[in-house]
Design a protein around this motif. Sequence first.
Motif, short mmCIF file in Angstrom:
data_model
loop_
_atom_site.label_atom_id
_atom_site.label_comp_id
_atom_site.label_asym_id
_atom_site.label_seq_id
_atom_site.Cartn_x
_atom_site.Cartn_y
_atom_site.Cartn_z
N TYR A 172 0.77 -1.13 0.07
CA TYR A 172 0.17 -0.18 0.03
C TYR A 172 0.84 1.21 -0.01
O TYR A 172 1.72 1.38 0.94
CB TYR A 172 -0.84 0.07 1.18
CG TYR A 172 -1.95 -1.12 1.11
CD1 TYR A 172 -3.42 -0.36 0.80
CD2 TYR A 172 -1.79 -2.32 1.39
CE1 TYR A 172 -4.43 -1.37 0.85
CE2 TYR A 172 -2.79 -3.18 1.27
CZ TYR A 172 -4.01 -2.61 0.98
OH TYR A 172 -4.98 -3.67 0.99
N ASP A 173 0.71 1.87 -1.07
CA ASP A 173 1.46 3.06 -1.04
C ASP A 173 0.76 4.33 -0.97
O ASP A 173 -0.51 4.54 -1.62
CB ASP A 173 2.12 3.36 -2.71
CG ASP A 173 3.42 4.21 -2.73
OD1 ASP A 173 3.19 5.38 -2.27
OD2 ASP A 173 4.29 3.92 -3.23
N SER A 174 0.91 5.35 0.06
CA SER A 174 0.27 6.40 0.29
C SER A 174 -1.32 6.00 0.65
O SER A 174 -2.39 6.69 0.34
CB SER A 174 0.41 7.47 -0.82
OG SER A 174 1.56 7.96 -1.06
N ASP A 204 -1.20 -0.73 -4.13
CA ASP A 204 -0.27 -0.52 -5.39
C ASP A 204 -0.36 -1.76 -6.18
O ASP A 204 -0.46 -1.54 -7.23
CB ASP A 204 1.12 0.08 -4.69
CG ASP A 204 2.19 0.21 -6.05
OD1 ASP A 204 1.74 0.92 -6.99
OD2 ASP A 204 3.10 -0.60 -5.99
N ASN A 205 0.13 -2.76 -5.42
CA ASN A 205 0.41 -4.04 -6.28
C ASN A 205 0.50 -5.20 -5.35
O ASN A 205 0.73 -4.89 -4.11
CB ASN A 205 1.78 -3.91 -6.99
CG ASN A 205 1.49 -4.79 -8.43
OD1 ASN A 205 0.70 -5.86 -8.47
ND2 ASN A 205 2.35 -4.41 -9.45
N THR A 206 0.49 -6.47 -5.75
CA THR A 206 0.65 -7.65 -4.99
C THR A 206 1.96 -8.36 -5.66
O THR A 206 1.91 -8.55 -7.05
CB THR A 206 -0.67 -8.70 -5.02
OG1 THR A 206 -1.76 -7.95 -4.69
CG2 THR A 206 -0.25 -9.91 -4.45
N GLY A 246 11.19 4.38 -1.49
CA GLY A 246 11.98 5.14 -0.45
C GLY A 246 11.88 4.24 0.94
O GLY A 246 12.36 4.73 1.98
N THR A 247 11.08 3.36 0.98
CA THR A 247 10.54 2.78 2.19
C THR A 247 11.65 1.41 2.45
O THR A 247 12.00 0.83 1.33
CB THR A 247 9.12 2.11 2.12
OG1 THR A 247 8.34 3.22 1.94
CG2 THR A 247 9.00 1.53 3.45
N THR A 248 11.82 1.25 3.69
CA THR A 248 12.64 0.21 3.91
C THR A 248 12.20 -0.86 5.13
O THR A 248 11.48 -0.46 5.86
CB THR A 248 14.19 0.73 4.69
OG1 THR A 248 14.88 1.49 3.56
CG2 THR A 248 15.02 -0.66 5.03
N VAL A 300 5.51 3.94 1.68
CA VAL A 300 4.59 2.76 1.57
C VAL A 300 3.90 2.93 2.95
O VAL A 300 4.90 2.93 3.86
CB VAL A 300 5.40 1.45 1.44
CG1 VAL A 300 4.95 0.32 1.87
CG2 VAL A 300 5.76 1.32 -0.23
N THR A 301 3.02 2.81 3.27
CA THR A 301 2.28 2.99 4.27
C THR A 301 1.90 1.55 5.16
O THR A 301 2.08 1.53 6.43
CB THR A 301 0.82 3.76 4.38
OG1 THR A 301 0.17 3.06 3.36
CG2 THR A 301 0.85 5.21 4.15
#
Length: 263
Positions: A68-70, A74-76, A107-109, A130-131
């Motif tokens: 989940y982005d914002s 977003d995608n699987t 930019g998420t880790t 990414v939330t």
Amino acid sequence: MEHRIKYLRIDSDKRDAQENNTNSFTVSFAHNELQNVKRISLLQASVPNLQYNTHNFGDFITLEFQVYDSGVLDNTYVIQLDEKNYDIETLKTAIETKINNILSSSGTTLTITIDEGYSKYTFSLTGGTVTKIVLLSQDNAVSDSSLNKNIGVGSSNVEVVTNTQMPYTFDLLGLTEVFLHIKKIANSISLDKKRQFSSIARIPIVSSFGAITNFSSPTENMFSLYYPELNNLQSVTVRLRDKDGNLIQTQNSRVFFLFKIWY
């Protein structure tokens, strides 16, 4: 009535079809060799421990998850790892590397830590857009998602945000027991209610990976079956299964069993 006794050695090297894997093979006997069988006991077994502690009876083990982005799906994605023996550190690193390659553009880790006191992994997301990611259970995943059991996801999806501990302990014990399934002999012991096959014995695997478990029954009554009606045996088909009912991996190594038969 007094019965005759015969000791019968079932050896995979003597299987009828040498091309068959040693996790499932048939051995035939001379005609009329075992007539009117009344009781069978398993006395000894030799079983190799050659099954990786992470496996899917194929080339890869997988984990499926949603990103989940914002706040929006977003995608699987599905990550694949090679089947092999992992420890808790090497499995953690392998999963982190694969997932972070996917998350890098956001930019998420993802960081995975180990709580050895509870034997659980904890997943955390930091930075970027990414939330959350959702680790899909095997029931909800399209792929096999065979890594779920190893990392402790369980039967429900797990939403990962910050400091999300897996609901179940990680499982990297590998093969700990083998069920000896001989349909013609085992007519009463149900191993798996869903699959309804029977097993004659539960053999503990006490050897490390790559070694042989040489098991001896403490008494001949421990794994012993009695037959109320006369039975004749011309052949037996041996299948070695794990606790989920899957044939174990023997890599065609030799297995053998010693039975005591009253007839």
